[in-house]
Design a protein around this motif. Structure first.
Motif, PDB file in Angstrom:
ATOM      1  N   ASN A  93     -45.472   2.701  27.121  1.00  0.00           N
ATOM      2  CA  ASN A  93     -44.449   1.995  26.357  1.00  0.00           C
ATOM      3  C   ASN A  93     -43.373   1.489  27.314  1.00  0.00           C
ATOM      4  O   ASN A  93     -42.850   2.250  28.127  1.00  0.00           O
ATOM      5  N   HIS A  94     -43.051   0.199  27.222  1.00  0.00           N
ATOM      6  CA  HIS A  94     -41.991  -0.338  28.072  1.00  0.00           C
ATOM      7  C   HIS A  94     -41.434  -1.613  27.454  1.00  0.00           C
ATOM      8  O   HIS A  94     -42.169  -2.415  26.886  1.00  0.00           O
ATOM      9  N   ASN A  95     -40.125  -1.804  27.613  1.00  0.00           N
ATOM     10  CA  ASN A  95     -39.433  -2.991  27.138  1.00  0.00           C
ATOM     11  C   ASN A  95     -38.843  -3.722  28.345  1.00  0.00           C
ATOM     12  O   ASN A  95     -37.888  -3.242  28.971  1.00  0.00           O
ATOM     13  N   PHE A  96     -39.389  -4.881  28.682  1.00  0.00           N
ATOM     14  CA  PHE A  96     -38.935  -5.620  29.852  1.00  0.00           C
ATOM     15  C   PHE A  96     -37.587  -6.305  29.639  1.00  0.00           C
ATOM     16  O   PHE A  96     -36.985  -6.788  30.597  1.00  0.00           O
ATOM     17  N   VAL A  97     -37.108  -6.358  28.419  1.00  0.00           N
ATOM     18  CA  VAL A  97     -35.768  -6.897  28.196  1.00  0.00           C
ATOM     19  C   VAL A  97     -34.727  -5.978  28.818  1.00  0.00           C
ATOM     20  O   VAL A  97     -33.699  -6.428  29.327  1.00  0.00           O
ATOM     21  N   THR A  98     -35.002  -4.688  28.831  1.00  0.00           N
ATOM     22  CA  THR A  98     -33.998  -3.711  29.271  1.00  0.00           C
ATOM     23  C   THR A  98     -34.199  -3.203  30.694  1.00  0.00           C
ATOM     24  O   THR A  98     -33.241  -2.749  31.312  1.00  0.00           O
ATOM     25  N   ALA A  99     -35.433  -3.253  31.236  1.00  0.00           N
ATOM     26  CA  ALA A  99     -35.640  -2.663  32.564  1.00  0.00           C
ATOM     27  C   ALA A  99     -36.929  -3.147  33.209  1.00  0.00           C
ATOM     28  O   ALA A  99     -37.880  -3.547  32.517  1.00  0.00           O
ATOM     29  N   ALA A 100     -36.932  -3.105  34.541  1.00  0.00           N
ATOM     30  CA  ALA A 100     -38.153  -3.354  35.304  1.00  0.00           C
ATOM     31  C   ALA A 100     -38.947  -2.056  35.388  1.00  0.00           C
ATOM     32  O   ALA A 100     -38.480  -0.983  34.956  1.00  0.00           O
ATOM     33  N   LEU A 101     -40.144  -2.123  35.962  1.00  0.00           N
ATOM     34  CA  LEU A 101     -40.966  -0.936  36.153  1.00  0.00           C
ATOM     35  C   LEU A 101     -40.720  -0.344  37.542  1.00  0.00           C
ATOM     36  O   LEU A 101     -40.283  -1.058  38.451  1.00  0.00           O
ATOM     37  N   PRO A 102     -41.045   0.910  37.749  1.00  0.00           N
ATOM     38  CA  PRO A 102     -40.841   1.522  39.066  1.00  0.00           C
ATOM     39  C   PRO A 102     -41.907   1.129  40.090  1.00  0.00           C
ATOM     40  O   PRO A 102     -41.796   1.471  41.253  1.00  0.00           O
ATOM     41  N   LYS A 103     -42.950   0.433  39.669  1.00  0.00           N
ATOM     42  CA  LYS A 103     -43.993  -0.019  40.584  1.00  0.00           C
ATOM     43  C   LYS A 103     -44.241  -1.508  40.368  1.00  0.00           C
ATOM     44  O   LYS A 103     -43.710  -2.100  39.416  1.00  0.00           O
ATOM     45  N   THR A 104     -45.013  -2.124  41.260  1.00  0.00           N
ATOM     46  CA  THR A 104     -45.308  -3.549  41.152  1.00  0.00           C
ATOM     47  C   THR A 104     -46.810  -3.762  40.983  1.00  0.00           C
ATOM     48  O   THR A 104     -47.625  -2.937  41.387  1.00  0.00           O
ATOM     49  N   TYR A 105     -47.145  -4.920  40.405  1.00  0.00           N
ATOM     50  CA  TYR A 105     -48.534  -5.273  40.115  1.00  0.00           C
ATOM     51  C   TYR A 105     -48.896  -6.584  40.809  1.00  0.00           C
ATOM     52  O   TYR A 105     -48.044  -7.445  41.028  1.00  0.00           O
ATOM     53  N   ASP A 106     -50.188  -6.737  41.106  1.00  0.00           N
ATOM     54  CA  ASP A 106     -50.683  -7.974  41.715  1.00  0.00           C
ATOM     55  C   ASP A 106     -50.609  -9.145  40.742  1.00  0.00           C
ATOM     56  O   ASP A 106     -50.478 -10.299  41.152  1.00  0.00           O
ATOM     57  N   SER A 137     -34.269 -14.010  27.283  1.00  0.00           N
ATOM     58  CA  SER A 137     -35.327 -14.573  28.119  1.00  0.00           C
ATOM     59  C   SER A 137     -35.087 -14.301  29.603  1.00  0.00           C
ATOM     60  O   SER A 137     -36.019 -13.968  30.347  1.00  0.00           O
ATOM     61  N   HIS A 138     -33.847 -14.461  30.051  1.00  0.00           N
ATOM     62  CA  HIS A 138     -33.549 -14.296  31.471  1.00  0.00           C
ATOM     63  C   HIS A 138     -33.779 -12.850  31.916  1.00  0.00           C
ATOM     64  O   HIS A 138     -34.430 -12.597  32.941  1.00  0.00           O
ATOM     65  N   SER A 139     -33.254 -11.890  31.153  1.00  0.00           N
ATOM     66  CA  SER A 139     -33.426 -10.486  31.537  1.00  0.00           C
ATOM     67  C   SER A 139     -34.897 -10.101  31.485  1.00  0.00           C
ATOM     68  O   SER A 139     -35.394  -9.350  32.351  1.00  0.00           O
ATOM     69  N   PHE A 140     -35.620 -10.612  30.499  1.00  0.00           N
ATOM     70  CA  PHE A 140     -37.048 -10.304  30.377  1.00  0.00           C
ATOM     71  C   PHE A 140     -37.813 -10.767  31.612  1.00  0.00           C
ATOM     72  O   PHE A 140     -38.550  -9.984  32.231  1.00  0.00           O
ATOM     73  N   LEU A 141     -37.634 -12.023  32.015  1.00  0.00           N
ATOM     74  CA  LEU A 141     -38.371 -12.547  33.165  1.00  0.00           C
ATOM     75  C   LEU A 141     -37.879 -11.949  34.486  1.00  0.00           C
ATOM     76  O   LEU A 141     -38.663 -11.754  35.413  1.00  0.00           O
ATOM     77  N   THR A 142     -36.601 -11.662  34.575  1.00  0.00           N
ATOM     78  CA  THR A 142     -36.072 -11.030  35.785  1.00  0.00           C
ATOM     79  C   THR A 142     -36.704  -9.664  35.997  1.00  0.00           C
ATOM     80  O   THR A 142     -37.138  -9.317  37.107  1.00  0.00           O
ATOM     81  N   HIS A 143     -36.786  -8.871  34.932  1.00  0.00           N
ATOM     82  CA  HIS A 143     -37.397  -7.542  35.029  1.00  0.00           C
ATOM     83  C   HIS A 143     -38.910  -7.645  35.229  1.00  0.00           C
ATOM     84  O   HIS A 143     -39.505  -6.825  35.946  1.00  0.00           O
ATOM     85  N   LEU A 144     -39.523  -8.653  34.617  1.00  0.00           N
ATOM     86  CA  LEU A 144     -40.959  -8.868  34.802  1.00  0.00           C
ATOM     87  C   LEU A 144     -41.258  -9.168  36.269  1.00  0.00           C
ATOM     88  O   LEU A 144     -42.170  -8.580  36.872  1.00  0.00           O
ATOM     89  N   ASN A 145     -40.479 -10.065  36.860  1.00  0.00           N
ATOM     90  CA  ASN A 145     -40.711 -10.448  38.252  1.00  0.00           C
ATOM     91  C   ASN A 145     -40.410  -9.306  39.223  1.00  0.00           C
ATOM     92  O   ASN A 145     -41.026  -9.210  40.289  1.00  0.00           O
ATOM     93  N   ALA A 146     -39.462  -8.455  38.871  1.00  0.00           N
ATOM     94  CA  ALA A 146     -39.177  -7.293  39.713  1.00  0.00           C
ATOM     95  C   ALA A 146     -40.345  -6.310  39.709  1.00  0.00           C
ATOM     96  O   ALA A 146     -40.448  -5.465  40.603  1.00  0.00           O
ATOM     97  N   SER A 147     -41.233  -6.437  38.717  1.00  0.00           N
ATOM     98  CA  SER A 147     -42.414  -5.579  38.609  1.00  0.00           C
ATOM     99  C   SER A 147     -43.657  -6.257  39.171  1.00  0.00           C
ATOM    100  O   SER A 147     -44.775  -5.752  38.990  1.00  0.00           O
ATOM    101  N   LEU A 148     -43.464  -7.372  39.859  1.00  0.00           N
ATOM    102  CA  LEU A 148     -44.552  -8.180  40.406  1.00  0.00           C
ATOM    103  C   LEU A 148     -44.468  -8.192  41.926  1.00  0.00           C
ATOM    104  O   LEU A 148     -43.374  -8.271  42.497  1.00  0.00           O
ATOM    105  N   THR A 149     -45.626  -8.091  42.591  1.00  0.00           N
ATOM    106  CA  THR A 149     -45.634  -8.167  44.053  1.00  0.00           C
ATOM    107  C   THR A 149     -45.152  -9.540  44.517  1.00  0.00           C
ATOM    108  O   THR A 149     -45.115 -10.500  43.741  1.00  0.00           O
TER     109      THR A 149
END
Length: 227
Positions: free
Chosen positions: A109-122, A138-150
């Motif tokens: 379970n995770h909500n990307f609006v509020t936080a990034a993940l502790p690891k990154t994905y390809d 939208s901005h917080s969602f994509l910012t946290h999404l990208n922080a979880s991306l390599t």
């Protein structure tokens, strides 16, 4: 005279059935009962994602729902993880696949609006999710999404087009607060990624045709910009 090949195939089918018959997820069951063609259309989107991400080692689906389509992607990538904000969806996946025959790395379970993940994905993909994200988030969602991306990871985002909404059923349209035109979607994503490649879909057909006649939009984005 029986064909030995037919007998071999039937033996394999019966052997697989002994392991348990696959069932629809709670969301796919709803679609199948109310508009079954949407099940096929949805799976065709996942096939496109799987082909685009062929060979990626560590992939995440955001907003996986009941996870019914996940195996379509899983067969093309090294490891697939699923996330959702609704625990009912995640529990449905665990109940239907207790032995993890789907080969999933994680379900969480995770909500990307509020936080990034502790690891990154390809690679990270989300289909029929972003249109439910409030424009103010939208901005917080994509910012946290990208922080979880390599650094060189790929993001695939699919949404219904803005033009399609006047034709959508009440079930499809429910909660759609962030649909865009093809051009606006591309322009918006280019503020977060250096490269954005746009595709359209009408029913199960993927194409690069005229944006205003597209029912569904899929963006393949890479080379994320600095936060």
């Amino acid at each position: 005279m029986d064909d030995p090949m037919d007998n071999d195939i039937m033996s394999a089918i019966l052997k697989e059935a002994d392991k348990g018959v696959a069932t629809l997820g709670i969301r796919k069951n709803f679609l199948y009962r109310n508009d079954p063609k949407l099940v096929m259309i949805g799976m065709s989107r996942y096939k496109f994602v799987g082909k685009m991400l062929e060979g990626r080692e560590d992939v995440l689906e955001v907003g996986c729902g009941d996870g019914f389509n996940a195996p379509v992607v899983a067969q093309h990538v090294g490891k697939l993880s699923l996330s959702d904000i609704d625990e009912n969806n995640l529990e449905d996946i665990r109940t239907r696949d207790p032995g993890n025959r789907m080969g999933l790395r994680e379900i969480f379970n995770h909500n990307f609006v509020t936080a990034a993940l502790p690891k990154t994905y390809d690679a990270i993909y989300l289909l029929d999710v972003f249109e439910h994200i409030d424009k103010n988030d939208s901005h917080s969602f994509l910012t946290h999404l990208n922080a979880s991306l390599t650094e060189h990871g790929t993001v695939i985002i699919g949404i219904p087009s803005l033009e399609s909404q006047k034709y959508a059923s009440k079930y499809s349209r429910a909660g759609h607060v962030n649909c865009m035109t093809k051009n606006d979607f591309k322009t918006f994503l280019e503020t977060y990624y250096h490269n954005v490649f746009m595709f359209s879909m009408n029913d199960e057909v993927v194409h690069t045709g005229y944006g205003p006649m597209s029912q569904y939009l899929i963006a393949v984005a890479c080379s994320k910009r600095a936060a």
